[in-house]
Design an enzyme around this catalytic site. Sequence first.
Site, mmCIF file in Angstrom:
data_model
loop_
_atom_site.group_PDB
_atom_site.id
_atom_site.type_symbol
_atom_site.label_atom_id
_atom_site.label_comp_id
_atom_site.label_asym_id
_atom_site.label_seq_id
_atom_site.Cartn_x
_atom_site.Cartn_y
_atom_site.Cartn_z
ATOM 1 C CE1 TYR A 141 -3.569 -2.575 0.642
ATOM 2 C CE2 TYR A 141 -4.555 -0.674 1.388
ATOM 3 C CZ TYR A 141 -4.894 -1.938 0.939
ATOM 4 O OH TYR A 141 -5.891 -2.640 0.654
ATOM 5 C CE LYS A 192 1.783 -17.703 -3.691
ATOM 6 N NZ LYS A 192 0.653 -18.675 -3.793
ATOM 7 C CG ASP A 224 -2.309 -20.087 -2.318
ATOM 8 O OD1 ASP A 224 -1.606 -20.343 -1.071
ATOM 9 O OD2 ASP A 224 -1.943 -20.768 -3.298
ATOM 10 C CG ASP A 248 -8.076 -4.639 1.450
ATOM 11 O OD1 ASP A 248 -9.029 -4.262 2.097
ATOM 12 O OD2 ASP A 248 -8.055 -4.726 0.222
ATOM 13 C CG ASP A 252 -13.498 -7.149 2.181
ATOM 14 O OD1 ASP A 252 -13.529 -6.208 3.133
ATOM 15 O OD2 ASP A 252 -14.113 -6.553 1.133
HETATM 16 C C1 IPM Z 1 -10.284 -1.275 4.112
HETATM 17 C C2 IPM Z 1 -10.823 -1.000 2.945
HETATM 18 C C3 IPM Z 1 -9.592 0.268 2.429
HETATM 19 C C4 IPM Z 1 -8.246 -0.785 2.401
HETATM 20 C C5 IPM Z 1 -9.698 1.178 1.143
HETATM 21 C C6 IPM Z 1 -10.858 1.749 1.402
HETATM 22 C C7 IPM Z 1 -8.735 1.793 1.126
HETATM 23 O O1 IPM Z 1 -10.673 -1.622 1.736
HETATM 24 O O2 IPM Z 1 -10.103 -0.592 5.065
HETATM 25 O O3 IPM Z 1 -10.181 -2.555 4.099
HETATM 26 O O4 IPM Z 1 -8.058 -0.953 1.373
HETATM 27 O O5 IPM Z 1 -7.613 -0.682 3.115
HETATM 28 MG MG MG Z 2 -11.022 -3.466 2.510
#
Ligand code: IPM
Ligand code: MG
Length: 359
Positions: A141, A192, A224, A248, A252
């Site tokens: 990032y 990885k 993975d 990240d 999710d």
């Molecule tokens: C998160 C989001 C952010 C990230 C984006 C909005 C920049 O996806 O907080 O997980 O990638 O960190």
């Molecule tokens: Mg995110």
Amino acid sequence: MTSKILVLPGDGIGPEVTAQARRVLEAAGERAGLAFDFSEELIGGSSIDARGTPLADSAIEAARGSSAVLLGAVGGPRWDALPVDTRPEKGLLRIRKELGLFANLRPAAVFPALADASSLRPEVVAGIDLLVVRELTGGIYFGEPRGIAATAAGRREARNTMVYDEDEIARIATVAFDSARRRRKLVTSVHKANVLEVSQLWNEVVEEVAKDYDDVTLEHQLVDSMAMLLLKEPGRYDVVVTGNLFGDILSDEAAMITGSLGMLPSASLGEGGIGLYEPVHGSAPDIAGQDAANPLAAILSAAMLLEHSLDAPDAAQAIRSAVEAALDSGARTADLAGEGETPMGCVAMGDLVLAKLEA
Ligand code: IPM
Ligand code: MG
């Protein structure tokens, strides 16, 4: 005691969910003898529109003068065509970096009432209680060099750089081991290393840190495989520590298997003592302004704020119990409602959590 809280509502559903989180935070705090001094600043697309930048210096200063920051979400289609460097997301990345918030805690647990809301079978989902510890201010990032440029042959070429030094790895590993010590004492480090040198160093340093934690079990998992194992046997995992990009993605996934992305809170902590609290979900522009968002991830983020920044674990637990009671009573926002269930709005869910808190 009065605590200064900076609210950064952001874009899309951000203002709607932070409004509910703020009400619940105030009520839970008041019951615990805490008072708040709230202020508000722009972040993301709304800041781009009003001030020409996704995060103004004044917002950073306001954050530095606060005990904690409560954030909504940033981004939306209006700003999608902007180059990466001026997008709404840059505001979020900047505040994380400027406040030194290297440790992002994303707990994913199942509320029993929601076991049916997951796309996985209820018996697979039943025991999920994991904590993703994501490194937040390094890795690909932020690594340099980065950018899009022309090659000598006049072709476009883009690059990003994944880089971690050993101190960055050691401090996030330490957060993971300390967290595991207060939980089920298992750390799964995700990497990885069959391809990336960064991951080879990651694993070496995590092993070194592990030597100070005899009581905690460490295991390693390729990213993975981990994506697959989280679907197969999610209840097995306790603390999952990983770098910025992998974290990240996996957070999710972890959120979704618990039922809805609308349920997952997060805390971003660093060495400076200021914490930033935000739902893991995004700005959901498709439902913004319709009172259709799920405020629970933001409300649960306010609970994390009470716990980590204000040393009020009982008030935090009171919020969690109120959320659980609301769900147990059958209340569902649109993202959680199953067939035949009537969804309630964002404000109504906030009202209900407040009522459960007072009950
Ligand atoms: C998160 C989001 C952010 C990230 C984006 C909005 C920049 O996806 O907080 O997980 O990638 O960190
Ligand atoms: Mg995110």
